[in-house]
Design a protein around this motif. Structure first.
Motif, mmCIF file in Angstrom:
data_model
loop_
_atom_site.group_PDB
_atom_site.id
_atom_site.type_symbol
_atom_site.label_atom_id
_atom_site.label_comp_id
_atom_site.label_asym_id
_atom_site.label_seq_id
_atom_site.Cartn_x
_atom_site.Cartn_y
_atom_site.Cartn_z
ATOM 1 N N LEU A 155 39.577 37.203 32.772
ATOM 2 C CA LEU A 155 38.962 36.878 34.047
ATOM 3 C C LEU A 155 37.520 37.349 34.023
ATOM 4 N N THR A 156 36.601 36.460 34.445
ATOM 5 C CA THR A 156 35.167 36.727 34.336
ATOM 6 C C THR A 156 34.482 36.456 35.668
ATOM 7 N N ALA A 157 33.702 37.418 36.125
ATOM 8 C CA ALA A 157 32.943 37.253 37.367
ATOM 9 C C ALA A 157 31.913 36.141 37.200
ATOM 10 N N ALA A 158 31.646 35.433 38.291
ATOM 11 C CA ALA A 158 30.656 34.351 38.301
ATOM 12 C C ALA A 158 29.618 34.675 39.367
ATOM 13 N N ALA A 159 28.636 33.794 39.505
ATOM 14 C CA ALA A 159 27.631 33.967 40.555
ATOM 15 C C ALA A 159 28.328 33.997 41.906
ATOM 16 N N SER A 160 27.785 34.746 42.841
ATOM 17 C CA SER A 160 28.385 34.867 44.162
ATOM 18 C C SER A 160 28.641 33.500 44.780
ATOM 19 N N GLY A 161 29.848 33.303 45.287
ATOM 20 C CA GLY A 161 30.223 32.041 45.900
ATOM 21 C C GLY A 161 30.805 31.034 44.928
ATOM 22 N N SER A 162 30.816 31.374 43.642
ATOM 23 C CA SER A 162 31.365 30.480 42.619
ATOM 24 C C SER A 162 32.741 30.961 42.188
ATOM 25 N N SER A 165 24.685 45.911 40.176
ATOM 26 C CA SER A 165 24.492 45.474 41.563
ATOM 27 C C SER A 165 23.333 44.496 41.710
ATOM 28 N N SER A 166 22.436 44.445 40.750
ATOM 29 C CA SER A 166 21.315 43.501 40.809
ATOM 30 C C SER A 166 21.732 42.093 40.384
ATOM 31 N N THR A 167 22.967 41.953 39.885
ATOM 32 C CA THR A 167 23.471 40.662 39.422
ATOM 33 C C THR A 167 24.195 39.961 40.558
ATOM 34 N N SER A 168 23.994 38.660 40.694
ATOM 35 C CA SER A 168 24.581 37.943 41.830
ATOM 36 C C SER A 168 26.097 37.882 41.788
ATOM 37 N N GLY A 169 26.724 38.151 40.650
ATOM 38 C CA GLY A 169 28.180 38.117 40.560
ATOM 39 C C GLY A 169 28.846 39.444 40.846
ATOM 40 N N ARG A 170 28.047 40.497 41.115
ATOM 41 C CA ARG A 170 28.623 41.815 41.392
ATOM 42 C C ARG A 170 29.265 41.810 42.767
ATOM 43 N N GLY A 171 30.523 42.160 42.833
ATOM 44 C CA GLY A 171 31.203 42.262 44.107
ATOM 45 C C GLY A 171 32.687 42.017 43.960
#
Length: 128
Positions: free
Chosen positions: A35-42, A75-81
């Motif tokens: 499982l891999t984080a993506a850009a926020s909202g993706s 935290s500077s990456t849009s996929g962090r969360g």
């Protein structure tokens, strides 16, 4: 660090190893992908290898006693969360930090001793 197996809706790790803040990899036991984080909202995606921060996750307990699943991207990456479940069965990345009590970002963790796996359910009880 722990490695676990991620199937469509279940994860596999040792019961004693799920604790707040422990870094884990969520691996699909059928495909071997992570499982891999993506850009926020993706939609979160799957990738062939573990190691990058995008494939590292922690479980954070919120004030309701449920879990948020948090990406370890900087935290500077849009996929962090934390992961958010959609009604369609999709799971998307957010840029929201834990702990959160929102139903679509809160998960119960159920351990199955027979096959040594975990199942994650969205707060309202839907399988994910």
């Amino acid at each position: 660090m722990l490695v676990c197996c991620f199937t469509l809706f279940s994860l596999s790790l040792t019961a004693q190893q799920v604790s707040n803040g422990t870094v884990v990899y969520l691996q699909n036991s059928g495909t071997g992908e992570f499982l891999t984080a993506a850009a926020s909202g993706s939609n979160a995606t799957m990738s062939a290898s573990a190691g990058p921060l995008a494939t590292q996750w922690t479980f954070e307990v919120n004030s309701n006693g449920l879990h948020n699943i948090d990406s370890q991207l900087p935290s500077s990456t849009s996929g962090r969360g934390i992961l958010r479940a959609l009604g369609s069965g999709s799971v998307i990345s957010t840029n929201i930090s834990p702990p959160r009590n929102d139903a679509d970002k809160s998960w119960t963790i159920e351990y199955n001793a027979v096959d040594d796996t975990y199942r994650f359910r969205q707060q309202n009880g839907n399988n994910r």
